[in-house]
Design an enzyme around this catalytic site. Structure first.
Site, PDB file in Angstrom:
ATOM      1  N   THR A   8       0.820  -1.204   0.000  1.00  0.00           N
ATOM      2  CA  THR A   8       0.000   0.000   0.000  1.00  0.00           C
ATOM      3  C   THR A   8       0.855   1.256   0.000  1.00  0.00           C
ATOM      4  OG1 THR A   8      -1.752  -1.184   1.158  1.00  0.00           O
ATOM      5  CG2 THR A   8      -1.829   1.221   1.247  1.00  0.00           C
ATOM      6  N   TYR A  63       4.699 -12.410   5.914  1.00  0.00           N
ATOM      7  CA  TYR A  63       3.512 -12.013   5.148  1.00  0.00           C
ATOM      8  C   TYR A  63       3.215 -13.097   4.125  1.00  0.00           C
ATOM      9  CZ  TYR A  63       0.598  -8.803   2.286  1.00  0.00           C
ATOM     10  OH  TYR A  63      -0.408  -8.201   1.585  1.00  0.00           O
ATOM     11  N   LYS A 108       1.144 -12.434   8.917  1.00  0.00           N
ATOM     12  CA  LYS A 108       0.062 -11.668   8.289  1.00  0.00           C
ATOM     13  C   LYS A 108      -0.519 -12.573   7.220  1.00  0.00           C
ATOM     14  CE  LYS A 108      -1.046  -7.624   5.457  1.00  0.00           C
ATOM     15  NZ  LYS A 108      -0.505  -6.478   4.664  1.00  0.00           N
ATOM     16  N   VAL A 120      -3.899  -6.377  10.245  1.00  0.00           N
ATOM     17  CA  VAL A 120      -2.988  -5.490   9.520  1.00  0.00           C
ATOM     18  C   VAL A 120      -3.775  -4.960   8.324  1.00  0.00           C
ATOM     19  CG1 VAL A 120      -0.813  -5.296   8.264  1.00  0.00           C
ATOM     20  CG2 VAL A 120      -0.973  -6.791  10.264  1.00  0.00           C
TER      21      VAL A 120
END
Length: 300
Positions: free
Chosen positions: A49, A137, A165, A207
């Site tokens: 992001t 992740y 995550k 998250v």
């Protein structure tokens, strides 16, 4: 590697650019203050992001400094450390530590279609020497590799494994990770569209890129869930899921978040190429959905 203060909502910042195309530390700091006011536990900067792969080393360092300095110990700062080789990932972790980060997030190598065993071996190399706690992740949609619970279990002996995550979208994955990893590793929902489902399976938190845009509502959803106030959590989720779904379903979601923030007064500038730009009508639709949601949840 975890503790009670390393759970909850971790907001994921965008990277705002000014009219010259330079990164805006002022807007980043303002965003940090906004999410801290909502009560988030942490901030995870330099993720997808935040357009991390489009930033120079100098820009990365500047953003870490801004987030660390602005947070000033009021929230945990996690830094995305993403590169192809374990050597480069380790170098990014070391730099993040030097600049004051509390933890690092890493991904499997994201090119080459690696098998899970090969990918997790690369992560093991990095984590075995990391001096920061590490969040792994799992994002098979971006990396091409889905790390299943049994793969992640091989990282338990590294000494740095703080959390996962989880963004595969598999309906029962949070529970399966809990079963495999036990209570010493935190498991965070990473897919906004199944946040509440993840909380019901015992997720350690969320998250969320959406928490950079809608921090109060995202934090409240976690608070309700964490306190076992499920009726209130479901009622809030029924209002929040619409805007979150629009964000998650958009192939230009980063631009969509940035344009929406800009329209709401937090100037972001454009995304950097080659990321796509959200069409004006999708921004209008998201703003309308947020307006409706905020009216319905004003009493929460």
């Amino acid at each position: 590697m975890s503790g009670p203060n390393m759970r909850g909502v971790f907001a994921v910042p965008t990277t705002p650019f000014d009219s010259s195309g330079a990164q805006s530390a002022e807007q980043t700091a303002a965003g940090v203050e906004s999410v801290l006011a909502a009560g988030v536990t942490g901030i995870l900067c330099l993720g997808a992001t935040g357009e991390a792969l489009a930033l120079s080393r100098q820009e990365r360092d500047a953003q870490i400094r801004t987030v660390v300095d602005t947070a000033a110990g009021r929230a945990h700062v996690v830094v995305g450390c993403m590169a192809y080789t374990p050597t480069e990932v380790s170098a990014q972790i070391a730099q993040a530590q030097q600049l004051g980060a509390d933890a690092a997030m890493i991904t499997p190598p994201f090119y080459g279609g690696l098998e899970p065993d090969t990918a997790v071996a690369a992560l093991h190399t990095v984590m075995s020497t990391s001096e920061l706690p590490v969040m792994v992740y799992n994002n098979p949609h971006s990396t091409g590799t889905d790390l299943l619970p049994q793969h992640l279990g091989t990282l338990l002996d590294t000494g740095s494994f703080w959390s996962v995550k989880e963004t595969s979208g598999a309906a029962t994955r949070i529970r399966e990770l809990r079963d495999e990893l036990g209570t010493d590793v935190e498991v965070f929902v990473g897919a906004d569209g199944i946040a509440l489902e993840g909380f019901t399976q015992g997720a350690s938190g969320w998250v969320a890129a959406s928490a950079w845009l809608l921090p109060r509502q995202c934090q409240q959803l976690w608070d309700f869930s964490n306190q076992g106030r499920w009726d209130e959590a479901v009622a809030l989720w029924n209002q929040l899921a619409g805007p979150l779904g629009q964000i998650e379903d958009s192939p230009a979601f980063i631009s969509l978040i940035k344009q929406t923030l800009s329209r709401r007064g937090a100037q972001q500038g454009p995304v950097r190429a080659p990321l796509p730009t959200a069409a004006p009508d999708t921004v209008d639709a998201l703003l309308a959905a947020i307006t409706t949601m905020e009216k319905e949840t004003a009493h929460v």
